[in-house]
Design a protein around this motif. Structure first.
Motif, PDB file in Angstrom:
ATOM      1  N   GLU A 152      25.947 -31.956 -20.172  1.00  0.00           N
ATOM      2  CA  GLU A 152      26.438 -30.090 -21.054  1.00  0.00           C
ATOM      3  C   GLU A 152      27.125 -29.694 -19.889  1.00  0.00           C
ATOM      4  O   GLU A 152      28.242 -29.709 -19.206  1.00  0.00           O
ATOM      5  N   ALA A 153      26.147 -30.315 -18.185  1.00  0.00           N
ATOM      6  CA  ALA A 153      27.012 -30.006 -17.003  1.00  0.00           C
ATOM      7  C   ALA A 153      28.685 -30.137 -16.950  1.00  0.00           C
ATOM      8  O   ALA A 153      29.255 -30.036 -16.645  1.00  0.00           O
ATOM      9  N   VAL A 154      28.200 -31.399 -16.756  1.00  0.00           N
ATOM     10  CA  VAL A 154      29.746 -32.303 -16.567  1.00  0.00           C
ATOM     11  C   VAL A 154      30.480 -31.705 -17.631  1.00  0.00           C
ATOM     12  O   VAL A 154      31.706 -31.528 -17.628  1.00  0.00           O
ATOM     13  N   HIS A 210      35.757 -28.898 -17.480  1.00  0.00           N
ATOM     14  CA  HIS A 210      36.307 -27.547 -18.153  1.00  0.00           C
ATOM     15  C   HIS A 210      36.828 -26.096 -17.901  1.00  0.00           C
ATOM     16  O   HIS A 210      36.669 -25.758 -18.188  1.00  0.00           O
ATOM     17  N   LYS A 211      36.139 -26.485 -16.143  1.00  0.00           N
ATOM     18  CA  LYS A 211      36.792 -25.312 -14.732  1.00  0.00           C
ATOM     19  C   LYS A 211      35.091 -24.420 -15.139  1.00  0.00           C
ATOM     20  O   LYS A 211      35.224 -22.808 -14.914  1.00  0.00           O
ATOM     21  N   GLN A 212      34.129 -24.447 -16.583  1.00  0.00           N
ATOM     22  CA  GLN A 212      33.489 -23.001 -16.212  1.00  0.00           C
ATOM     23  C   GLN A 212      32.351 -23.706 -15.280  1.00  0.00           C
ATOM     24  O   GLN A 212      31.007 -23.730 -15.351  1.00  0.00           O
ATOM     25  N   SER A 241      28.019 -21.427 -15.948  1.00  0.00           N
ATOM     26  CA  SER A 241      27.563 -22.059 -16.616  1.00  0.00           C
ATOM     27  C   SER A 241      26.978 -23.547 -16.135  1.00  0.00           C
ATOM     28  O   SER A 241      25.883 -24.348 -16.703  1.00  0.00           O
ATOM     29  N   CYS A 242      28.101 -24.623 -16.021  1.00  0.00           N
ATOM     30  CA  CYS A 242      27.423 -25.628 -14.601  1.00  0.00           C
ATOM     31  C   CYS A 242      26.410 -25.309 -13.991  1.00  0.00           C
ATOM     32  O   CYS A 242      25.240 -26.269 -14.250  1.00  0.00           O
ATOM     33  N   ALA A 243      26.247 -24.523 -12.999  1.00  0.00           N
ATOM     34  CA  ALA A 243      25.637 -23.947 -12.333  1.00  0.00           C
ATOM     35  C   ALA A 243      24.177 -24.020 -12.167  1.00  0.00           C
ATOM     36  O   ALA A 243      23.179 -24.008 -11.671  1.00  0.00           O
TER      37      ALA A 243
END
Length: 342
Positions: A213-215, A220-222, A225-227
């Motif tokens: 999900e992080a990848v 997708h430049k989110q 939420s990735c962090a």
């Protein structure tokens, strides 16, 4: 050419291809990664006991290797160039390879007793070769210089990149954070980041669902939420590193307190007398202390991505692609720490 000769030719060609792949794999392995793996293996006395107790199971596990006896001479010159060894050190490495090859030269119909003898012979001969190898020494001044360089890189939010040339970054002191970011980002193009994702997905300790999900968010430049996800994954490792036996009934720590606990455990469970391990740990914990440092009532925005500012909604700037790159690398190195400890 009769059928028997054709069969022999096919087997030889398959063997050559296997040998080449193995040699290429060895050439791509850094000496420092090999150091870490050997160090971890030598400390694991339970594995040695398992060899003695469960020989049949071990024999089955080794069978694919035994069926593909490797000619270690293939591509040795390329291997030598990739390691940048001196002639004397290269000769020492060749001697090690020769001993290992001799020790592992089994027949396909090997008996368990023969396997046990071979393991004993390999251990004795390998120990003798290791004893003869002279490890180049490093001055205390140079060691302290390298430790400070690795600490500063960690303070700027950068940990070791497994798919880049570490010597390019960690051999010199960056003048400031801006220079450090420029140098490190050059080592993190999209191709390299995708390689890092693959390496992490192959790690058995990676929490696959959250990591994927992080990848996805990263691609997708989110980035915010990735962090969030990556900080949660790193937090989880810090929490699980705390032994119940040392808690005295207290709750496990989180955040910076968990970082301190992990550092204490590392100092006990990991042999930091090995230079590379000392550099690795210095860099890793400098980075952890920076990204988990106190918000100090959130008076001043952090230069490096900070878990407290992000989690408490006090980060006024946008989370960037660079922030996520740093957290992916930090997660990778946290998993490497687990390998050292366990």
């Amino acid at each position: 050419m009769n059928n028997y000769e054709k069969k022999e030719k096919i087997i030889d060609e398959a063997k050559k291809e296997t040998d080449t792949k193995l040699t290429d794999s060895i050439a791509n392995e850094s000496i420092k990664q090999i150091q870490m793996r050997i160090s971890s293996s030598l400390r694991n006395t339970d594995s040695i006991k398992q060899i003695q107790k469960n020989q049949k199971k071990i024999l089955e596990s080794f069978q694919p290797i035994l069926e593909k006896q490797t000619n270690m001479k293939v591509g040795l010159e390329n291997f030598k160039k990739s390691l940048g060894m001196s002639v004397s050190k290269w000769n020492q490495m060749q001697e090690v390879i020769k001993i290992l090859k001799k020790s592992f030269k089994f027949s396909h119909n090997i008996e368990v007793g023969e396997f046990s003898k071979a393991i004993y012979r390999m251990t004795a001969e390998f120990s003798e070769v290791i004893r003869k190898i002279k490890i180049p020494s490093i001055s205390e001044k140079k060691k302290q210089e390298l430790l400070e360089i690795h600490r500063l890189w960690g303070h700027y939010g950068w940990t070791i990149n497994p798919c880049a040339d570490e010597e390019t970054l960690f051999s010199s002191m960056p003048a400031n954070k801006k220079d450090a970011d420029i140098m490190a980002l050059k080592q993190c193009p999209n191709k390299i980041m995708e390689q890092i994702f693959e390496v992490l997905l192959e790690n058995k300790r990676t929490k696959k669902t959250d990591f994927r999900e992080a990848v996805f968010d990263y691609r997708h430049k989110q980035y915010k939420s990735c962090a969030f996800i990556l900080f949660a994954l790193i937090d989880a490792i810090l929490i699980r590193l705390q032994k119940k036996s040392t808690l005295d009934g207290k709750r496990r720590n989180v955040g910076l307190s968990a970082v301190r606990d992990a550092k204490k455990r590392t100092e006990i469970d990991v042999n930091t007398e090995v230079l590379y391990t000392a550099l690795f740990c210095t860099n890793l914990f400098a980075c952890l202390q920076k990204v988990f440092e106190s918000g100090n009532d959130f008076r001043k925005q952090p230069e490096v991505i900070n878990r407290n500012f992000l989690d408490h909604g006090m980060l006024t700037r946008k989370v960037t692609k660079k922030d996520c790159m740093q957290l992916f690398l930090l997660y990778y190195n946290m998993l490497k720490l687990l390998e050292l400890i366990y």
